[in-house]
Design an enzyme around this catalytic site. Structure first.
Site, PDB file in Angstrom:
ATOM      1  N   TRP A   1       0.868  -1.191   0.000  1.00 49.00           N
ATOM      2  CA  TRP A   1       0.000   0.000   0.000  1.00 49.00           C
ATOM      3  C   TRP A   1       0.903   1.239   0.000  1.00 49.00           C
ATOM      4  O   TRP A   1       1.824   1.340   0.814  1.00 49.00           O
ATOM      5  CB  TRP A   1      -0.878  -0.041   1.248  1.00 49.00           C
ATOM      6  CG  TRP A   1      -1.822   1.109   1.384  1.00 49.00           C
ATOM      7  CD1 TRP A   1      -2.684   1.601   0.431  1.00 49.00           C
ATOM      8  CD2 TRP A   1      -2.027   1.915   2.555  1.00 49.00           C
ATOM      9  NE1 TRP A   1      -3.394   2.643   0.949  1.00 49.00           N
ATOM     10  CE2 TRP A   1      -3.018   2.858   2.244  1.00 49.00           C
ATOM     11  CE3 TRP A   1      -1.465   1.918   3.841  1.00 49.00           C
ATOM     12  CZ2 TRP A   1      -3.470   3.816   3.161  1.00 49.00           C
ATOM     13  CZ3 TRP A   1      -1.910   2.853   4.758  1.00 49.00           C
ATOM     14  CH2 TRP A   1      -2.904   3.786   4.423  1.00 49.00           C
TER      15      TRP A   1
ATOM     16  N   ASP B   1      -0.881  -5.304   9.399  1.00 45.01           N
ATOM     17  CA  ASP B   1      -1.845  -4.320   8.933  1.00 45.01           C
ATOM     18  C   ASP B   1      -3.086  -5.111   8.534  1.00 45.01           C
ATOM     19  O   ASP B   1      -3.062  -5.874   7.560  1.00 45.01           O
ATOM     20  CB  ASP B   1      -1.267  -3.555   7.737  1.00 45.01           C
ATOM     21  CG  ASP B   1      -2.235  -2.497   7.210  1.00 45.01           C
ATOM     22  OD1 ASP B   1      -3.391  -2.456   7.680  1.00 45.01           O
ATOM     23  OD2 ASP B   1      -1.839  -1.719   6.326  1.00 45.01           O
TER      24      ASP B   1
ATOM     25  N   LYS C   1     -13.337  -0.812   5.603  1.00 43.41           N
ATOM     26  CA  LYS C   1     -13.876  -1.669   4.540  1.00 43.41           C
ATOM     27  C   LYS C   1     -14.884  -2.668   5.084  1.00 43.41           C
ATOM     28  O   LYS C   1     -15.974  -2.800   4.544  1.00 43.41           O
ATOM     29  CB  LYS C   1     -12.766  -2.459   3.857  1.00 43.41           C
ATOM     30  CG  LYS C   1     -11.429  -1.795   3.811  1.00 43.41           C
ATOM     31  CD  LYS C   1     -11.304  -0.811   2.693  1.00 43.41           C
ATOM     32  CE  LYS C   1     -10.031  -0.014   2.883  1.00 43.41           C
ATOM     33  NZ  LYS C   1      -9.523   0.582   1.699  1.00 43.41           N
TER      34      LYS C   1
HETATM   35  N1  KET Z   1      -3.786  -0.541   5.110  1.00 41.17           N
HETATM   36  C1  KET Z   1      -4.020  -0.991   3.869  1.00 41.17           C
HETATM   37  C2  KET Z   1      -3.306  -2.209   3.415  1.00 41.17           C
HETATM   38  C3  KET Z   1      -4.918  -0.311   3.068  1.00 41.17           C
HETATM   39  O1  KET Z   1      -5.142  -0.775   1.853  1.00 41.17           O
HETATM   40  C4  KET Z   1      -5.571   0.854   3.528  1.00 41.17           C
HETATM   41  C5  KET Z   1      -6.468   1.615   2.663  1.00 41.17           C
HETATM   42  C6  KET Z   1      -5.299   1.254   4.839  1.00 41.17           C
HETATM   43  C7  KET Z   1      -4.401   0.538   5.610  1.00 41.17           C
HETATM   44  C8  KET Z   1      -5.921   2.461   5.477  1.00 41.17           C
HETATM   45  O2  KET Z   1      -7.266   2.461   5.540  1.00 41.17           O
HETATM   46  P1  KET Z   1      -8.062   3.424   6.541  1.00 41.17           P
HETATM   47  O3  KET Z   1      -9.072   4.097   5.697  1.00 41.17           O
HETATM   48  O4  KET Z   1      -7.084   4.392   7.143  1.00 41.17           O
HETATM   49  O5  KET Z   1      -8.634   2.513   7.557  1.00 41.17           O
HETATM   50  N2  KET Z   1      -6.476   1.474   1.405  1.00 41.17           N
HETATM   51  C9  KET Z   1      -7.356   2.096   0.418  1.00 41.17           C
HETATM   52  C10 KET Z   1      -7.696   3.534   0.661  1.00 41.17           C
HETATM   53  C11 KET Z   1      -6.519   4.431   0.838  1.00 41.17           C
HETATM   54  O6  KET Z   1      -5.550   4.379   0.086  1.00 41.17           O
HETATM   55  O7  KET Z   1      -6.593   5.235   1.799  1.00 41.17           O
HETATM   56  C12 KET Z   1      -6.763   1.863  -0.972  1.00 41.17           C
HETATM   57  O8  KET Z   1      -5.674   1.286  -1.101  1.00 41.17           O
HETATM   58  O9  KET Z   1      -7.430   2.217  -1.956  1.00 41.17           O
END
Ligand code: KET
Length: 461
Positions: free
Chosen positions: A190, A271, A307
């Site tokens: 990510w 994560d 998610k």
């Molecule tokens: N870790 C991973 C692996 C991840 O894909 C995301 C979000 C997050 C943490 C953080 O999510 P949060 O909204 O802070 O709980 N991924 C998607 C959104 C982004 O980039 O913020 C994405 O990869 O599209």
């Protein structure tokens, strides 16, 4: 020339013995921030006018250059500007219904209704560590309710600002209190991981993870890289549904990774942003974490409810640290509070209350698992539809990875040029590394995506 930061004055008056380690962590962080910003800056600061008579002249921020859009969230910005009725956003990992609409889970609506109807609820500050009930239930959700560390009170959990905030708080804690400040993250990963951990004060290195040739796991490379990491280094592991590749180790491979890491005293930092999204089962998707927790060793885990409960904008997540004893857990928690308090004081109450309401009520919990499974199943069905559609069209290439990969994303193998072509000619938005969010796809848009991929690979091979 970049501005040079000297040691900031140390405001942490009551910890004189750790003064030097804290100030060197702050130095590292500030220097990292300067490097990070300087890399994006093309003009020097000498246009800055600081004359006191220049009140009407240039802004004191006139030298600030336009920053780049975020590689993931910037895709949505570009999508929103596009006027085409055929546009499709497969960029950000956010669930959409068959109709292409964002989804608020029914169980979330019910929980919110319950909260609104409860007149005894107030809007007081939460404690620094967040909602106690939410923390307890979150640790159980990821570690399992029969988990020995939970039973033995040797887990500390703090409510944080979704997955990102949990990673950042964990990173800052490690930079202050852990002896090895290098964190290994997978290649690829990510996009935000490098920034989060660098700005937390850690030094980021990579370990091999994905093999583009097989579109699978580079297990040998992974074992070699972790095998040669310095003893004690932190290792970031995606608990399930690896982003962006959709490639996870098998349970046997996890076991080998665990043995190798424990034998070299590497510290796991999981994560967990997709629990329930990989397989549709919350328990199955937590197996990697639970194996590490069951061996008596220590670990960190960042959880997100963005998610799996669709609570993206509520920013609700948790950081849990599993420790050897409850005494250590208590002390670690006291230090996590010192990380959090000057950062955002304490977390927001609403999202965590929704989660706690659902997790503590058997009926609501069961309803959640059904809705979660339905989301996971729709994504799996999109994988099959896209795969079948490309095959039916005779699009050159082996597309079986679309149905083999796991979770929200397919790592298509399309290159940045092909992606740019698909965006320009077909109004399909995705990250430039060729990742598509399967959750953004529907039966209606599969044919359009198929046309676009077909044109991209036949014209820009
Ligand atoms: N870790 C991973 C692996 C991840 O894909 C995301 C979000 C997050 C943490 C953080 O999510 P949060 O909204 O802070 O709980 N991924 C998607 C959104 C982004 O980039 O913020 C994405 O990869 O599209």
């Amino acid at each position: 020339m970049s501005p040079q930061f000297t040691s900031p004055p140390n405001s942490d008056a009551h910890s004189s013995s750790s003064t030097s380690s804290i100030s060197s962590a702050s130095d590292r962080r500030l220097n990292a921030l300067v490097r990070h910003l300087a890399a994006e800056e093309s003009s020097p600061m000498d246009s800055l006018s600081a004359s006191p008579t220049a009140a009407r002249a240039d802004s004191v921020f006139a030298h600030v250059v336009q920053g780049p859009e975020d590689p993931i969230l910037g895709v949505t910005v570009a999508y929103n500007k596009d006027q085409s009725p055929n546009k499709v956003n497969l960029g950000v990992g956010a669930y959409r219904t068959e109709e292409g609409k964002p989804l608020v889970l029914n169980v979330v609506r019910k929980a919110e209704q319950k909260l609104v109807n409860d007149m005894s609820r107030v809007k007081e500050y939460l404690p620094i560590v967040g909602l106690a009930e939410f923390n307890k239930l979150s640790a159980r959700l990821i570690l399992g309710s029969d988990s020995p560390p939970v039973q033995e009170n040797r887990v500390t959990t703090v409510q944080c600002l979704s997955g990102t905030g949990s990673l950042r708080v964990g990173g800052e804690f490690l930079a202050r209190h852990y002896h090895e400040r290098t964190i290994y993250i997978p290649t690829p990963t990510w996009g935000n991981h490098t920034k989060v951990f660098t700005l937390a004060g850690l030094s980021v290195k990579n370990y091999r993870y994905y093999d583009p040739a097989t579109r699978g796991l580079n297990f040998q490379g992974l074992l070699e890289d972790l095998g040669s990491a310095p003893a004690g280094a932190v290792v970031l592991l995606h608990a399930c549904a690896h982003n962006p590749t959709g490639v996870d180790p098998t349970l046997e491979q996890w076991e080998q990774i665990r043995q190798l890491m424990r034998s070299r005293a590497l510290l796991p930092f999981f994560d967990s942003a997709y629990q329930g999204f990989a397989s549709g089962s919350l328990d199955a998707d937590a197996q990697s974490v639970r194996r590490f927790a069951a061996d008596g060793g220590e670990l960190l885990v960042a959880q997100s409810y963005a998610k799996n409960m669709g609570l993206y904008g509520e920013r609700v997540g948790a950081l849990s640290i599993v420790l050897k004893t409850s005494e250590v857990a208590t002390k670690v928690e006291s230090q996590l509070k010192l990380v959090i308090r000057p950062m955002y004081s304490n977390p927001p109450i609403h999202g965590a209350s929704i989660v706690a309401t659902i997790l503590k009520d058997r009926d609501l919990f069961n309803e959640w698992t059904i809705e979660l499974k339905a989301m996971a199943d729709r994504i799996i069905s999109m994988r099959h539809q896209l795969f079948d559609s490309l095959r039916a069209k005779g699009t050159p290439g082996d597309w079986s990875h679309i149905i083999k990969q796991i979770g929200m994303f397919t790592f298509t193998g399309l290159n940045p040029e092909q992606v740019a072509f698909m965006t320009k000619e077909y109004h399909i938005y995705m990250t430039s590394d060729g990742r598509i969010s399967m959750a953004g796809l529907s039966s209606r848009t599969v044919p359009h995506l198929t046309e676009a991929i077909h044109a991209a690979v036949t014209r820009l091979a």
